[in-house]
Motif scaffolding. Structure first.
Motif, PDB file in Angstrom:
ATOM      1  N   VAL A   1       0.265   4.641  20.035  1.00 63.96           N
ATOM      2  CA  VAL A   1       1.229   5.724  19.787  1.00 63.96           C
ATOM      3  C   VAL A   1       0.796   6.507  18.549  1.00 63.96           C
ATOM      4  N   PRO A   2       0.533   7.814  18.670  1.00 61.46           N
ATOM      5  CA  PRO A   2       0.126   8.598  17.499  1.00 61.46           C
ATOM      6  C   PRO A   2       1.258   8.707  16.476  1.00 61.46           C
ATOM      7  N   LEU A   3       0.882   8.998  15.231  1.00 62.17           N
ATOM      8  CA  LEU A   3       1.862   9.041  14.133  1.00 62.17           C
ATOM      9  C   LEU A   3       2.957  10.067  14.381  1.00 62.17           C
ATOM     10  N   GLU A   4       2.608  11.196  14.977  1.00 64.04           N
ATOM     11  CA  GLU A   4       3.606  12.250  15.207  1.00 64.04           C
ATOM     12  C   GLU A   4       4.713  11.747  16.128  1.00 64.04           C
ATOM     13  N   LYS A   5       4.328  11.025  17.185  1.00 60.70           N
ATOM     14  CA  LYS A   5       5.342  10.471  18.091  1.00 60.70           C
ATOM     15  C   LYS A   5       6.167   9.394  17.392  1.00 60.70           C
ATOM     16  N   GLN A   6       5.523   8.594  16.545  1.00 66.73           N
ATOM     17  CA  GLN A   6       6.262   7.570  15.798  1.00 66.73           C
ATOM     18  C   GLN A   6       7.341   8.217  14.931  1.00 66.73           C
ATOM     19  N   LYS A   7       6.968   9.338  14.287  1.00 67.54           N
ATOM     20  CA  LYS A   7       7.920  10.038  13.427  1.00 67.54           C
ATOM     21  C   LYS A   7       9.090  10.593  14.238  1.00 67.54           C
ATOM     22  N   LEU A   8       8.801  11.211  15.383  1.00 66.11           N
ATOM     23  CA  LEU A   8       9.856  11.817  16.197  1.00 66.11           C
ATOM     24  C   LEU A   8      10.772  10.756  16.811  1.00 66.11           C
ATOM     25  N   MET A   9      10.221   9.589  17.146  1.00 65.94           N
ATOM     26  CA  MET A   9      11.065   8.492  17.643  1.00 65.94           C
ATOM     27  C   MET A   9      12.070   8.063  16.574  1.00 65.94           C
ATOM     28  N   MET A  10      11.582   7.928  15.343  1.00 65.32           N
ATOM     29  CA  MET A  10      12.493   7.563  14.238  1.00 65.32           C
ATOM     30  C   MET A  10      13.539   8.654  14.035  1.00 65.32           C
ATOM     31  N   LYS A  11      13.099   9.905  14.122  1.00 71.57           N
ATOM     32  CA  LYS A  11      14.022  11.033  13.912  1.00 71.57           C
ATOM     33  C   LYS A  11      15.179  10.994  14.911  1.00 71.57           C
ATOM     34  N   VAL A  12      14.863  10.773  16.207  1.00 67.89           N
ATOM     35  CA  VAL A  12      15.901  10.766  17.244  1.00 67.89           C
ATOM     36  C   VAL A  12      16.853   9.580  17.058  1.00 67.89           C
ATOM     37  N   ILE A  13      16.290   8.397  16.744  1.00 71.13           N
ATOM     38  CA  ILE A  13      17.129   7.203  16.541  1.00 71.13           C
ATOM     39  C   ILE A  13      18.098   7.432  15.383  1.00 71.13           C
ATOM     40  N   LEU A  14      17.570   7.963  14.271  1.00 72.07           N
ATOM     41  CA  LEU A  14      18.427   8.192  13.098  1.00 72.07           C
ATOM     42  C   LEU A  14      19.422   9.323  13.351  1.00 72.07           C
TER      43      LEU A  14
ATOM     44  N   TYR B   1       0.803  -1.227   0.000  1.00 73.30           N
ATOM     45  CA  TYR B   1       0.000   0.000   0.000  1.00 73.30           C
ATOM     46  C   TYR B   1       0.835   1.276   0.000  1.00 73.30           C
ATOM     47  N   PHE B   2       2.166   1.153  -0.021  1.00 70.29           N
ATOM     48  CA  PHE B   2       2.999   2.360   0.094  1.00 70.29           C
ATOM     49  C   PHE B   2       2.673   3.390  -0.980  1.00 70.29           C
ATOM     50  N   SER B   3       2.590   2.951  -2.238  1.00 67.87           N
ATOM     51  CA  SER B   3       2.371   3.907  -3.331  1.00 67.87           C
ATOM     52  C   SER B   3       1.010   4.598  -3.195  1.00 67.87           C
ATOM     53  N   ASP B   4       0.020   3.879  -2.626  1.00 69.45           N
ATOM     54  CA  ASP B   4      -1.308   4.472  -2.429  1.00 69.45           C
ATOM     55  C   ASP B   4      -1.335   5.438  -1.246  1.00 69.45           C
ATOM     56  N   LEU B   5      -0.590   5.100  -0.195  1.00 70.85           N
ATOM     57  CA  LEU B   5      -0.710   5.837   1.063  1.00 70.85           C
ATOM     58  C   LEU B   5       0.314   6.954   1.239  1.00 70.85           C
ATOM     59  N   ASP B   6       1.451   6.896   0.527  1.00 73.23           N
ATOM     60  CA  ASP B   6       2.504   7.890   0.737  1.00 73.23           C
ATOM     61  C   ASP B   6       2.033   9.333   0.552  1.00 73.23           C
ATOM     62  N   PRO B   7       1.160   9.619  -0.454  1.00 72.40           N
ATOM     63  CA  PRO B   7       0.670  11.014  -0.548  1.00 72.40           C
ATOM     64  C   PRO B   7      -0.064  11.459   0.720  1.00 72.40           C
ATOM     65  N   TRP B   8      -0.828  10.553   1.354  1.00 69.48           N
ATOM     66  CA  TRP B   8      -1.533  10.911   2.589  1.00 69.48           C
ATOM     67  C   TRP B   8      -0.538  11.182   3.702  1.00 69.48           C
ATOM     68  N   TYR B   9       0.471  10.314   3.842  1.00 70.98           N
ATOM     69  CA  TYR B   9       1.490  10.523   4.880  1.00 70.98           C
ATOM     70  C   TYR B   9       2.228  11.840   4.662  1.00 70.98           C
ATOM     71  N   THR B  10       2.537  12.143   3.403  1.00 71.37           N
ATOM     72  CA  THR B  10       3.245  13.392   3.089  1.00 71.37           C
ATOM     73  C   THR B  10       2.413  14.602   3.515  1.00 71.37           C
ATOM     74  N   GLU B  11       1.108  14.546   3.239  1.00 69.14           N
ATOM     75  CA  GLU B  11       0.223  15.683   3.534  1.00 69.14           C
ATOM     76  C   GLU B  11      -0.024  15.835   5.037  1.00 69.14           C
ATOM     77  N   HIS B  12      -0.212  14.725   5.748  1.00 64.75           N
ATOM     78  CA  HIS B  12      -0.658  14.795   7.142  1.00 64.75           C
ATOM     79  C   HIS B  12       0.454  14.647   8.175  1.00 64.75           C
ATOM     80  N   VAL B  13       1.547  13.962   7.816  1.00 65.65           N
ATOM     81  CA  VAL B  13       2.628  13.758   8.794  1.00 65.65           C
ATOM     82  C   VAL B  13       3.936  14.377   8.321  1.00 65.65           C
ATOM     83  N   GLY B  14       4.054  14.609   7.012  1.00 62.78           N
ATOM     84  CA  GLY B  14       5.281  15.203   6.479  1.00 62.78           C
ATOM     85  C   GLY B  14       6.081  14.201   5.653  1.00 62.78           C
TER      86      GLY B  14
END
Length: 586
Positions: A513-526, A437-450
């Motif tokens: 865990v909301p998506l925003e926290k998931q994103k920030l967790m990945m950001k700190v690890i990377l 589903y990545f190709s279908d969902l990536d535009p939504w993630y880009t718009e809503h989570v970045g």
């Protein structure tokens, strides 16, 4: 009724009638003096074959069979939510009051409570033109779900008379419709629908909105869309049921339908207890206000197990037609396939692979293809998402049910026995699982989570792939021979596995865990990975970096940072900078 329409032979749930011309294919019938529910599954010149959805013990040749003239159907109307049904939509709470803990044979209790009154608001007036799927009345089914009574598909006409708003029972007529031929049709609060016939829609929509589950390994690495299909295969004890419980509790669907198909009775009772105690995080009301449970345990008649998932998906399509997003959990489709196999054996059909009938793939396809994000007949939009558990014996994913399920689902969450035994939950193996589903969902993630969410996901996935290759080398010659940059990959992958992918369902901050926290967790690890990689390239040994304790701190941040305080992640980045700068200056 012709006197010749009597039982000729009985073979478990399969009953035969000789020399009958009374029945049509897929017709619902009543079998024997106790009027057991059955369905015609074979018609020939000399023999009619019926599968019975109740226990046939004590049934005798010569007992009568009564036709109904209609297909196997369910009653759709208010009262479905906050209820528990068996595989053919008989209300288990009402049956328990009448016959105790075990279902009495021939029980004819109505699926919906006919004595209950509903506060109905009629939304049409005389002279209005109505067509199939359009809403003519509304009522509050539960405090959080508004039930919409719709014209049955295939029926249209002019409203001839309307009852005033007020209290009505499910079978009371509230609107009279006059079709183009002048025939009058009474519309009550409920309707019947064949469980094997998909409810019609205007069209299918692209699956471009994710089903947010709050489970990091799913939302980040293997997302499923609303209206999508997913399979959860795993051997005994790998956590299929628990994973589905978590999805049912936390996913952002409006309505949950949980089908316990051939599972153990104690598991189903656990579901009932959990759901009745659980508070819906969206509304603060009990979870049961938007949940339907279909309990068909392993000791119930095998034919009803085969019907249970069709009953579940039909209820799901009904609420989808109202404009709701529905998530259906089927636990487990392997037990359903075993019911198919048993009935097929009784019918003496030619077996295919591992004894399953040759039509197993087409039956699985019929089920999963009823999922989808759709435009309904009344112009509203709704979806049914199907998440099916598969129970391959010995965790053998090459067996027929798992392999055929992979053909019809676009999301595969492979549960790993080794991860489960290591208490890594959810035990979804990131190397064997996938999502299409990545190709279908990536535009939504880009718009809503970045867009950075997608970039972080790719980098996290890449690090896990690299670790997998390195662990093959480590198994052969040990980790000491690896250069520091490769040791760093193994260490950061441990943080990803334990600190990010592993999730504690019993911890208040970690269960969802909301998506925003998931994103920030990945950001700190990377961020830690990039900083440490830079130091290693400057010839600073990894042992010194590990001694700072930053890696262990990041493993625990899922607990230490509340979901509602994302600003705390900036403090972690500042701490990484200050701690690592001390190593450089030392």
């Amino acid at each position: 009724m012709d006197n010749q329409d009597t039982i000729y032979g009985i073979n478990g749930p399969v009953v035969t009638v000789r020399e009958s011309r009374s029945f049509s294919m897929m017709e619902m019938v009543y079998v024997g003096n106790e009027r057991l529910v059955g369905e015609v599954i074979g018609v020939s010149d000399h023999l009619t074959t019926i599968q019975v959805y109740e226990e046939t013990t004590g049934l005798r040749p010569g007992e009568p069979i009564y036709g109904t003239g209609s297909p196997m159907n369910v009653t759709l109307g208010p009262g479905i939510l906050d209820n528990i049904f068996d595989g053919i939509e008989r209300p288990l709470k009402e049956i328990a009051k009448e016959s105790g803990s075990f279902i009495a044979r021939g029980s004819n209790i109505a699926a919906l409570d006919e004595s209950r009154e509903w506060d109905v608001t009629v939304t049409v007036k005389e002279g209005d033109l109505l067509k199939g799927g359009e809403v003519y009345a509304e009522l509050p089914e539960t405090p959080i779900i508004r039930h919409k009574c719709m014209v049955p598909p295939g029926l249209s006409g002019t409203v001839a008379s309307v009852k005033p708003n007020g209290k009505y029972h499910v079978n009371d007529t509230v609107v009279e419709l006059k079709d183009e031929f002048g025939k009058m049709h009474e519309l009550s609060l409920c309707q019947k629908w064949s469980i094997r016939t998909p409810r019609p829609v205007l069209g299918h929509l692209p699956p471009n909105i994710p089903l947010i589950t709050g489970q990091r390994v799913i939302d980040t690495l293997f997302p499923v869309s609303k209206g999508g299909t997913a399979a959860i295969p795993g051997g005994f004890g790998t956590g299929k049921t628990m994973t589905q419980h978590q999805l049912a509790k936390w996913c952002d669907a409006d309505i949950i339908i949980y089908v316990g198909c051939g599972e153990r009775g104690n598991e189903m009772s656990q579901v009932l207890e959990e759901f009745s105690d659980l508070t819906d995080p969206k509304s603060g009301r009990p979870m049961t206000d938007r949940t339907v449970l279909i309990a068909n345990t392993s000791n119930m008649p095998v034919a009803a197990r085969e019907a249970s998932i069709y009953t579940g998906i039909t209820l799901g399509e009904y609420y989808r037609d109202m404009g709701y997003h529905v998530a259906l959990m089927a636990d487990s489709t392997s037990r359903w396939a075993e019911a198919l196999r048993e009935i097929s054996g009784r019918l003496e059909e030619m077996p295919a692979e591992e004894g399953f009938p040759a039509y197993l793939p087409s039956r699985l396809a019929e089920f999963y293809e009823r999922a989808g994000m759709v435009k309904n007949l009344n112009e509203s939009e709704g979806s049914v998402t199907i998440i099916g558990a598969v129970s391959p014996q010995g965790s053998d994913f090459s067996e027929p049910v798992t392999q055929n399920t992979k053909r019809f689902t676009r999301c595969f969450w492979a549960l790993d026995k080794a991860l489960a035994y290591a208490r890594h939950y959810p035990a979804i193996n990131w190397m064997q699982s996938y999502s299409e589903y990545f190709s279908d969902l990536d535009p939504w993630y880009t718009e809503h989570v970045g867009n950075d969410f997608i970039q972080y996901r790719k980098r996290i996935n890449n690090l896990l792939q690299q670790e997998n290759k390195l662990m093959e080398i480590v198994k052969l010659i040990g980790s000491d021979v690896l250069p520091d940059d490769q040791k760093l990959i193994i260490e950061i992958a441990r943080v990803i596995r334990v600190g990010f992918l592993q999730q504690n369902a019993f911890h208040a901050e970690d269960t969802y865990v909301p998506l925003e926290k998931q994103k920030l967790m990945m950001k700190v690890i990377l961020y830690l990975y990039q900083k440490a990689k830079h130091l290693i390239s400057a010839s600073i040994p990894i042992s010194g970096i590990l001694q700072t304790g930053l890696f262990d701190k990041l493993v625990k941040m899922k607990y230490d940072i509340p979901n509602n305080k994302p600003e705390m992640f900036e403090d972690y980045i500042k701490e990484i900078d200050s701690t690592l700068s001390k190593i450089v200056s030392a």
